[in-house]
Design an enzyme around this catalytic site. Sequence first.
Site, PDB file in Angstrom:
ATOM      1  N   ARG A 105      35.445  43.219  35.923  1.00  0.00           N
ATOM      2  CA  ARG A 105      36.698  42.956  35.252  1.00  0.00           C
ATOM      3  C   ARG A 105      36.579  42.470  33.771  1.00  0.00           C
ATOM      4  O   ARG A 105      37.185  42.939  32.992  1.00  0.00           O
ATOM      5  CB  ARG A 105      37.794  42.020  35.985  1.00  0.00           C
ATOM      6  CG  ARG A 105      38.346  42.734  37.320  1.00  0.00           C
ATOM      7  CD  ARG A 105      38.718  41.794  38.218  1.00  0.00           C
ATOM      8  NE  ARG A 105      40.148  40.950  37.834  1.00  0.00           N
ATOM      9  CZ  ARG A 105      40.085  39.667  38.087  1.00  0.00           C
ATOM     10  NH1 ARG A 105      39.751  39.113  39.051  1.00  0.00           N
ATOM     11  NH2 ARG A 105      41.520  39.313  37.478  1.00  0.00           N
ATOM     12  N   LYS A 126      46.130  33.232  31.322  1.00  0.00           N
ATOM     13  CA  LYS A 126      47.505  33.849  30.955  1.00  0.00           C
ATOM     14  C   LYS A 126      48.629  33.754  31.925  1.00  0.00           C
ATOM     15  O   LYS A 126      49.810  33.323  31.678  1.00  0.00           O
ATOM     16  CB  LYS A 126      47.341  35.291  30.791  1.00  0.00           C
ATOM     17  CG  LYS A 126      46.381  35.959  29.780  1.00  0.00           C
ATOM     18  CD  LYS A 126      46.197  37.442  29.801  1.00  0.00           C
ATOM     19  CE  LYS A 126      45.826  38.189  30.973  1.00  0.00           C
ATOM     20  NZ  LYS A 126      44.400  37.962  31.663  1.00  0.00           N
ATOM     21  N   ARG A 166      35.481  27.891  41.659  1.00  0.00           N
ATOM     22  CA  ARG A 166      36.860  27.940  42.214  1.00  0.00           C
ATOM     23  C   ARG A 166      36.440  28.686  43.663  1.00  0.00           C
ATOM     24  O   ARG A 166      37.058  28.228  44.670  1.00  0.00           O
ATOM     25  CB  ARG A 166      37.860  28.584  41.309  1.00  0.00           C
ATOM     26  CG  ARG A 166      39.195  28.382  41.720  1.00  0.00           C
ATOM     27  CD  ARG A 166      40.080  28.705  40.556  1.00  0.00           C
ATOM     28  NE  ARG A 166      40.391  30.290  40.447  1.00  0.00           N
ATOM     29  CZ  ARG A 166      40.718  30.669  39.367  1.00  0.00           C
ATOM     30  NH1 ARG A 166      41.145  30.255  38.367  1.00  0.00           N
ATOM     31  NH2 ARG A 166      40.924  32.189  39.337  1.00  0.00           N
TER      32      ARG A 166
HETATM   33  P1  AMP Z   1      45.508  40.772  36.826  1.00  0.00           P
HETATM   34  O1  AMP Z   1      46.549  40.040  37.751  1.00  0.00           O
HETATM   35  O2  AMP Z   1      46.212  41.009  35.536  1.00  0.00           O
HETATM   36  O3  AMP Z   1      44.417  40.157  36.513  1.00  0.00           O
HETATM   37  O4  AMP Z   1      45.384  42.534  37.432  1.00  0.00           O
HETATM   38  C1  AMP Z   1      44.629  42.611  38.573  1.00  0.00           C
HETATM   39  C2  AMP Z   1      44.324  44.129  38.523  1.00  0.00           C
HETATM   40  O5  AMP Z   1      45.422  45.054  38.636  1.00  0.00           O
HETATM   41  C3  AMP Z   1      43.338  44.548  37.463  1.00  0.00           C
HETATM   42  O6  AMP Z   1      42.063  44.256  37.625  1.00  0.00           O
HETATM   43  C4  AMP Z   1      43.715  45.945  37.460  1.00  0.00           C
HETATM   44  O7  AMP Z   1      43.098  46.616  38.421  1.00  0.00           O
HETATM   45  C5  AMP Z   1      45.102  46.100  38.070  1.00  0.00           C
HETATM   46  N1  AMP Z   1      45.984  45.918  36.510  1.00  0.00           N
HETATM   47  C6  AMP Z   1      47.074  45.102  36.099  1.00  0.00           C
HETATM   48  N2  AMP Z   1      47.246  45.150  34.944  1.00  0.00           N
HETATM   49  C7  AMP Z   1      47.219  46.419  34.604  1.00  0.00           C
HETATM   50  C8  AMP Z   1      47.276  47.365  33.489  1.00  0.00           C
HETATM   51  N3  AMP Z   1      48.047  47.116  32.286  1.00  0.00           N
HETATM   52  N4  AMP Z   1      46.566  48.485  33.398  1.00  0.00           N
HETATM   53  C9  AMP Z   1      45.696  48.797  34.307  1.00  0.00           C
HETATM   54  N5  AMP Z   1      45.394  48.236  35.558  1.00  0.00           N
HETATM   55  C10 AMP Z   1      45.943  46.887  35.588  1.00  0.00           C
END
Ligand code: AMP
Length: 193
Positions: free
Chosen positions: A147, A13, A127
């Site tokens: 996750r 993404k 990775r």
């Molecule tokens: P990402 O970089 O989008 O994978 O986000 C890393 C971490 O940030 C996630 O595993 C969540 O702990 C937190 N996070 C990011 N976006 C959200 C969201 N929209 N709602 C809740 N937690 C989020």
Amino acid sequence: MRLILLGPPGAGKGTQAKRLVDRHGIVQLSTGDMLRAAVAAETPVGLKAKDIMGRGDLVPDEIVIEIISQRIDEPDCARGFILDGFPRTVAQADALDHLLKEKGLALDVVVEIKVDEAILLSRIAQRASETPGAVREDDTAETLKRRLAVYREQTAPLIDYYGRRGLLRTVDGMQSIDEVTADIDEVLARMAA
Ligand code: AMP
């Protein structure tokens, strides 16, 4: 143009969002990046989010909704934005709907980047082993599994949520990065036509 990129962690993404920024002159709104910045700056939100993120769980809805609501009001979002990593729950999607309506805005499209989870896990494990230290703290095999489980339970329902509204388009995320970009461009071109 206002769009959501939907897909599990590791689907690409962020990579695709950055390409859309370059091509379409719209901004990328990554709640993950914003939260990581808050953690690094040790703000009250960051202090709350740190351990939750480290476990691979979701930060409470009200925190991310507030962050996004404020961010969308900034002038650089006027031409449009790509939501990358938000919404992640039905409650967040409902809140987004509500706040966009309030601001007189609407979503154009939700692009799901569909990937095979088993392949994703092995890609990320590889990775991590090739570039120790260079990967994010929450990119370990264990947190990644968490996750992915969180994605399946809490975020995947958004596929139906946006499908029912006729906003969902799906691209095959198992292709090369360039091929995925080409497919997303095609979705956007069709939408504009
Ligand atoms: P990402 O970089 O989008 O994978 O986000 C890393 C971490 O940030 C996630 O595993 C969540 O702990 C937190 N996070 C990011 N976006 C959200 C969201 N929209 N709602 C809740 N937690 C989020």
